[in-house]
Structures are given as structure tokens and as C-alpha cells.
Write an enzyme that holds these catalytic residues in place. Structure first.
Site, PDB file in Angstrom:
ATOM      1  N   GLU A  91       4.972   5.255  -4.719  1.00  0.00           N
ATOM      2  CA  GLU A  91       4.431   5.199  -6.068  1.00  0.00           C
ATOM      3  C   GLU A  91       2.921   5.056  -6.078  1.00  0.00           C
ATOM      4  O   GLU A  91       2.339   4.429  -5.194  1.00  0.00           O
ATOM      5  CB  GLU A  91       5.019   3.998  -6.814  1.00  0.00           C
ATOM      6  CG  GLU A  91       6.448   4.230  -7.231  1.00  0.00           C
ATOM      7  CD  GLU A  91       7.000   3.077  -8.044  1.00  0.00           C
ATOM      8  OE1 GLU A  91       8.035   3.273  -8.682  1.00  0.00           O
ATOM      9  OE2 GLU A  91       6.396   1.999  -8.045  1.00  0.00           O
ATOM     10  N   CYS A 104      -3.806   2.458  -8.212  1.00  0.00           N
ATOM     11  CA  CYS A 104      -3.189   1.678  -7.124  1.00  0.00           C
ATOM     12  C   CYS A 104      -2.400   2.652  -6.248  1.00  0.00           C
ATOM     13  O   CYS A 104      -1.534   3.378  -6.720  1.00  0.00           O
ATOM     14  CB  CYS A 104      -2.272   0.629  -7.753  1.00  0.00           C
ATOM     15  SG  CYS A 104      -1.349  -0.324  -6.548  1.00  0.00           S
ATOM     16  N   CYS A 111       7.700  -1.247   4.534  1.00  0.00           N
ATOM     17  CA  CYS A 111       6.728  -2.113   5.220  1.00  0.00           C
ATOM     18  C   CYS A 111       7.469  -2.956   6.228  1.00  0.00           C
ATOM     19  O   CYS A 111       8.564  -3.443   5.969  1.00  0.00           O
ATOM     20  CB  CYS A 111       6.013  -3.009   4.213  1.00  0.00           C
ATOM     21  SG  CYS A 111       4.754  -4.065   4.972  1.00  0.00           S
ATOM     22  N   CYS A 115       7.620  -9.677   3.800  1.00  0.00           N
ATOM     23  CA  CYS A 115       7.311 -10.882   3.027  1.00  0.00           C
ATOM     24  C   CYS A 115       8.517 -11.219   2.156  1.00  0.00           C
ATOM     25  O   CYS A 115       9.193 -10.328   1.627  1.00  0.00           O
ATOM     26  CB  CYS A 115       6.064 -10.669   2.175  1.00  0.00           C
ATOM     27  SG  CYS A 115       4.601 -10.348   3.183  1.00  0.00           S
ATOM     28  N   CYS A 118       8.908  -9.687  -1.548  1.00  0.00           N
ATOM     29  CA  CYS A 118       8.418  -8.318  -1.781  1.00  0.00           C
ATOM     30  C   CYS A 118       9.544  -7.298  -1.647  1.00  0.00           C
ATOM     31  O   CYS A 118      10.224  -7.240  -0.618  1.00  0.00           O
ATOM     32  CB  CYS A 118       7.308  -7.985  -0.784  1.00  0.00           C
ATOM     33  SG  CYS A 118       6.760  -6.275  -0.891  1.00  0.00           S
ATOM     34  N   CYS A 338      10.799   1.874 -13.801  1.00  0.00           N
ATOM     35  CA  CYS A 338      10.479   2.391 -12.476  1.00  0.00           C
ATOM     36  C   CYS A 338      11.704   2.399 -11.569  1.00  0.00           C
ATOM     37  O   CYS A 338      11.982   3.392 -10.914  1.00  0.00           O
ATOM     38  CB  CYS A 338       9.375   1.524 -11.880  1.00  0.00           C
ATOM     39  SG  CYS A 338       9.335   1.533 -10.124  1.00  0.00           S
TER      40      CYS A 338
HETATM   41  N1  SAH Z   1       0.692  -5.037   2.028  1.00  0.00           N
HETATM   42  C1  SAH Z   1      -0.450  -5.383   1.284  1.00  0.00           C
HETATM   43  C2  SAH Z   1      -0.662  -4.567   0.031  1.00  0.00           C
HETATM   44  C3  SAH Z   1       0.541  -4.236  -0.815  1.00  0.00           C
HETATM   45  S1  SAH Z   1       1.278  -5.523  -1.722  1.00  0.00           S
HETATM   46  C4  SAH Z   1      -0.438  -6.864   0.952  1.00  0.00           C
HETATM   47  O1  SAH Z   1       0.589  -7.507   1.156  1.00  0.00           O
HETATM   48  O2  SAH Z   1      -1.471  -7.365   0.527  1.00  0.00           O
HETATM   49  C5  SAH Z   1       0.156  -5.832  -3.065  1.00  0.00           C
HETATM   50  C6  SAH Z   1       0.270  -7.256  -3.615  1.00  0.00           C
HETATM   51  O3  SAH Z   1       1.507  -7.448  -4.343  1.00  0.00           O
HETATM   52  C7  SAH Z   1       0.269  -8.305  -2.523  1.00  0.00           C
HETATM   53  O4  SAH Z   1      -0.558  -9.386  -2.862  1.00  0.00           O
HETATM   54  C8  SAH Z   1       1.719  -8.732  -2.502  1.00  0.00           C
HETATM   55  O5  SAH Z   1       1.850  -9.996  -1.942  1.00  0.00           O
HETATM   56  C9  SAH Z   1       2.086  -8.668  -3.948  1.00  0.00           C
HETATM   57  N2  SAH Z   1       3.545  -8.639  -4.200  1.00  0.00           N
HETATM   58  C10 SAH Z   1       4.508  -8.152  -3.403  1.00  0.00           C
HETATM   59  N3  SAH Z   1       5.726  -8.311  -3.974  1.00  0.00           N
HETATM   60  C11 SAH Z   1       5.516  -8.905  -5.164  1.00  0.00           C
HETATM   61  C12 SAH Z   1       6.371  -9.321  -6.229  1.00  0.00           C
HETATM   62  N4  SAH Z   1       7.686  -9.145  -6.171  1.00  0.00           N
HETATM   63  N5  SAH Z   1       5.803  -9.886  -7.313  1.00  0.00           N
HETATM   64  C13 SAH Z   1       4.459 -10.044  -7.386  1.00  0.00           C
HETATM   65  N6  SAH Z   1       3.608  -9.670  -6.424  1.00  0.00           N
HETATM   66  C14 SAH Z   1       4.123  -9.122  -5.317  1.00  0.00           C
HETATM   67 FE1  SF4 Z   2       4.382  -5.533   3.260  1.00  0.00          FE
HETATM   68 FE2  SF4 Z   2       4.268  -8.108   2.617  1.00  0.00          FE
HETATM   69 FE3  SF4 Z   2       2.537  -6.383   1.506  1.00  0.00          FE
HETATM   70 FE4  SF4 Z   2       5.146  -6.330   0.856  1.00  0.00          FE
HETATM   71  S1  SF4 Z   2       3.698  -7.975   0.440  1.00  0.00           S
HETATM   72  S2  SF4 Z   2       3.865  -4.580   1.312  1.00  0.00           S
HETATM   73  S3  SF4 Z   2       6.124  -6.862   2.832  1.00  0.00           S
HETATM   74  S4  SF4 Z   2       2.698  -6.935   3.682  1.00  0.00           S
END
Ligand code: SAH
Ligand code: SF4
Length: 368
Positions: A91, A104, A111, A115, A118, A338
Site C-alpha cells: 500500500e 507514505c 516484515c 513487532c 503490527c 482497506c
Molecule cells: N518498519 C518501520 C516503518 C513501518 S511502520 C518502523 O517500524 O518504523 C510505521 C509506524 O507504524 C511505526 O512506528 C510502527 O511502529 C507503527 N505501527 C505499526 N503497527 C501499528 C499499529 N497497529 N497501530 C499503530 N501504529 C503501528
Molecule cells: Fe516491521 Fe515492526 Fe515496522 Fe511492523 S512495526 S513494519 S514489524 S519493523
């Protein structure tokens, strides 16, 4: 297979042209045509000799990944679902605001870092996107949004905050960043291009060396015990090392602060004590905080902190003189749509090309 010219930054194109005995200045013309004028074929490139155009067309093409979903929320936030191969879709999201428009962009399908909160992480890792697939999101969005409205371009800022961890795909991300910055391509300033990372320390140093742009770091917890659980890469690069890497980054960064992203998880990391722990972080790294209300998805096991709790959390930071922004609840209607959109695509393509992975990214806002 023909080479895809979207895969090359200026230096790459120059090498490519040299290898076929062409002058380097051609690369400038071609960059201009592709990225500023949005040309998708060589016929459009009228100031390039027909013979060269014919030669290029034999070995090269401009291959943009197809858009298979396009939705616009009432607040004008727009999401595209982009099919990168038979099994993967990613996306890109456009967030218009007064005086700026932020795109974005995704850097990987899935990934590996997993996390806890996520949805991309929960899908697992599928593959790195190519430079063409990353810059192709900007090329496509620029074109879909009308590229230029008078002197104003709709896209003023780019954030690598979509699916994936950009620092684990730097080989493809770096040429894409260089194209974003190149005056013959998108001409964005380094301050208006932001990479977001969960904290892959050695690659932060590499980004600082090779192409410093604004940096956002997904902190989410100030102490190792909690961060180990929320952001597993912390077990490899703990908070202390991460903050040291942030300080090193700032020596070369185009901005004099790091943006710390902090997802607000009810009862997990949102207490006043958690906020006070961030003050210790801020004492060590010049920073701003971006609080992101958790974006729930089925089976995550987390809940979003209440608006009241987020406000008190932000107040602890603000009283200490720190700058805090809280993600506005924008585009929520299509956040929901989405998932459905990804579902629709899956249904349509299952008969032909296999099932694309569900794409669902949160919309975040950074200070710019
Ligand atoms: N991998 C990178 C960039 C992509 S995620 C990173 O982790 O920074 C972009 C942002 O969205 C990150 O800060 C991530 O922690 C946050 N994020 C991921 N899942 C989320 C969720 N379910 N609700 C809110 N923020 C989320
Ligand atoms: Fe990957 Fe974590 Fe970023 Fe999600 S929040 S995209 S799992 S690094």
C-alpha cells in the site's frame, strides 16, 4: 528480460548509458522524462533522437507496478493497493493537509521484525521491494494526483512508513531516496523525506553515511524489558545502543532532531511513569514525539489507549518542554475499507494469479 529504468538513480543510469556507448547527459534527460514528466514509454521523449529511443526500447522499459485498488476517505486521505507480483500487494497512502501533502510508501512485502502490535509483522516477511517498486509508488501517486497544480506539487513530503522495514532493504531503498532528492527527478529536500526504522542500528549508520534524510525511530518503550517484548529487534540493539545511534545520526542529519514514534497501547506503555521514562530519553537525544493511537486488527491482543490517557501522556512530555504530536484520526474509514479492499483483490486474483497478502498499514503523521 528488459531492464526497468525505474530501478536506476542518476549514477545507475549513467553507468547503464556508458555501457551502451551513450553520453552521460542522456541520463539527465531520461530522468526528467520519467520522473518529472511521468513518461512511461520512449515515444514521449521528443528531445531524444529517434535512433536512441529505438535502441533503448530494445533493451529497456519503464515498468510501473499496477494499481489494483484505490480508495479515498471523506477527509481526502487516499490509499492505493499496488500489486508487485502474483502473490504480493503493498500500500501507498497520500495524506493531504493544508500547505503540504505526504505520501507514505512501502519498502517490503511483509516484515521480518515481527513487532507485537503490527499487522505487517504478523504477515511474516515475504520479500524486499525493488527500487522500481518503491519509486514506482511515488511515480504513480504523482501522476494520479495530477503531478503539478500550477507551481504547486501535491506531494511535498515522502515518508517510508508503509509496509516493511526500510533499513533492512537499503540496497533498493537508497537509489529510491536519491531519486526523491534529485532535482531532475522529484527534487524533494532531505528534510521532507523521512525514513522510519524500528532501530536497526548498523543500517542507521549506513543511511547517515550514504544518504542522510530525516529519521523517525519507532521507540514505543523506553526500557529494554518492555521494548524487548514490543519491538523484538531491541534484543539485538537495546535502547542504549539505539540512542547512541540516534546521536551519531544527528551529526549528519538534515534536521536537528529525531522523531520518536510511540504507539499508544492501552495498559501496556501508556502510564504517566512510561511518559516520565521518555523524559530520560529526551535528555540524551534531541527529539520530538509522535504518539500513534494503536490501530487495532483482529487477534492483535492489544487495545488503543483512551483519548484521555493519550492526552495525559502527552501532557507529561509537554510540561517538560518537549514537542509532541498525536496522530489525528484521519482516513479511518478507509483503514477499515482497506482490509476489505485487500480482500476484494484476493477474490479477484485468486482465480488467476494467486492470493495477494493482506495489506494494512497505519497512517502516521510526522512533524515537517
Ligand atoms: N518498519 C518501520 C516503518 C513501518 S511502520 C518502523 O517500524 O518504523 C510505521 C509506524 O507504524 C511505526 O512506528 C510502527 O511502529 C507503527 N505501527 C505499526 N503497527 C501499528 C499499529 N497497529 N497501530 C499503530 N501504529 C503501528
Ligand atoms: Fe516491521 Fe515492526 Fe515496522 Fe511492523 S512495526 S513494519 S514489524 S519493523
Amino acid at each position: 528480460m528488459k531492464v526497468n529504468l525505474l530501478d536506476f538513480d542518476r549514477a545507475g543510469l549513467e553507468r547503464l548509458f556508458a555501457s551502451i556507448g551513450e553520453k552521460p547527459f542522456r541520463s539527465r534527460q531520461v530522468l526528467h522524462w520519467i520522473h518529472q514528466r511521468g513518461a512511461a514509454d520512449f515515444d514521449a521523449m521528443t528531445d531524444i533522437a529517434k535512433s536512441l529511443r529505438a535502441r533503448l526500447a530494445q533493451s529497456a522499459e519503464i515498468r510501473v507496478p499496477p494499481v489494483v485498488g484505490d480508495s479515498i476517505a471523506a477527509d481526502a486521505t487516499r490509499k492505493w493497493l499496488i500489486q508487485v507480483d502474483g502473490a504480493n500487494a503493498v500500500e501507498a497512502v497520500f495524506i493531504p493537509e493544508t500547505g503540504r501533502g505526504t505520501l507514505c510508501v512501502s519498502s517490503q512485502a511483509g516484515c521480518v521484525l515481527d513487532c507485537a502490535f503490527c499487522s505487517t509483522g504478523k504477515q511474516g516477511f515475504n520479500r524486499n521491494l525493488s527500487t522500481a517498486e518503491i519509486i514506482g509508488q511515488l511515480w504513480m501517486a504523482d501522476r494520479a494526483l495530477g503531478r503539478r497544480q500550477g507551481a504547486v506539487r501535491p506531494i511535498t513530503n515522502v515518508v517510508l512508513m508503509g509496509m516493511g522495514e526500510p533499513l533492512l532493504n537499503l540496497d533498493a531503498v537508497l537509489p529510491a531516496l536519491r531519486l526523491m532528492l534529485d532535482d531532475d527527478a522529484y527534487g524533494l529536500s532531505r528534510r521532507r523525506v523521512t525514513v522510519s526504522t524500528s532501530g536497526v542500528v548498523p543500517e542507521m549508520d549506513r543511511l547517515a553515511r550514504e544518504c542522510p534524510v530525516a529519521l523517525a525511530v519507532s521507540l514505543h518503550a523506553a526500557d529494554d524489558a518492555l521494548r524487548d517484548r514490543l519491538v523484538p529487534v531491541n534484543r539485538k540493539y537495546p535502547v542504549r545502543e539505539l540512542l547512541a545511534a540516534c546521536r551519531r545520526y544527528l551529526e549528519r542529519a538534515p534536521r536537528d532532531f529525531i522523531t520518536f514514534e510511540y504507539v499508544m497501547l492501552d495498559g501496556v506503555n501508556d502510564s504517566p511513569a512510561d511518559a516520565r521514562a521518555l523524559l530520560r530519553v529526551a535528555a540524551r537525544v534531541r527529539c520530538k514525539f509522535n504518539l500513534i493511537p494503536f490501530n487495532p486488527f483482529p487477534g492483535s491482543g492489544f487495545q488503543r489507549s483512551s483519548a484521555e490517557r493519550i492526552r495525559s501522556f502527552a501532557e507529561v512530555l509537554q510540561r517538560a518542554g518537549l514537542t509532541v504530536t498525536t496522530r489525528k484520526t484521519r482516513g479511518e474509514a478507509i483503514d477499515a475499507a482497506c482490509g476489505q479492499l485487500a480482500g476484494d483483490v484476493a477474490d479477484r486474483t485468486r482465480r488467476t494469479a494467486g492470493r495477494p497478502r493482506r495489506a494494512a498499514i497505519p497512517i502516521v503523521e510526522v512533524n515537517a
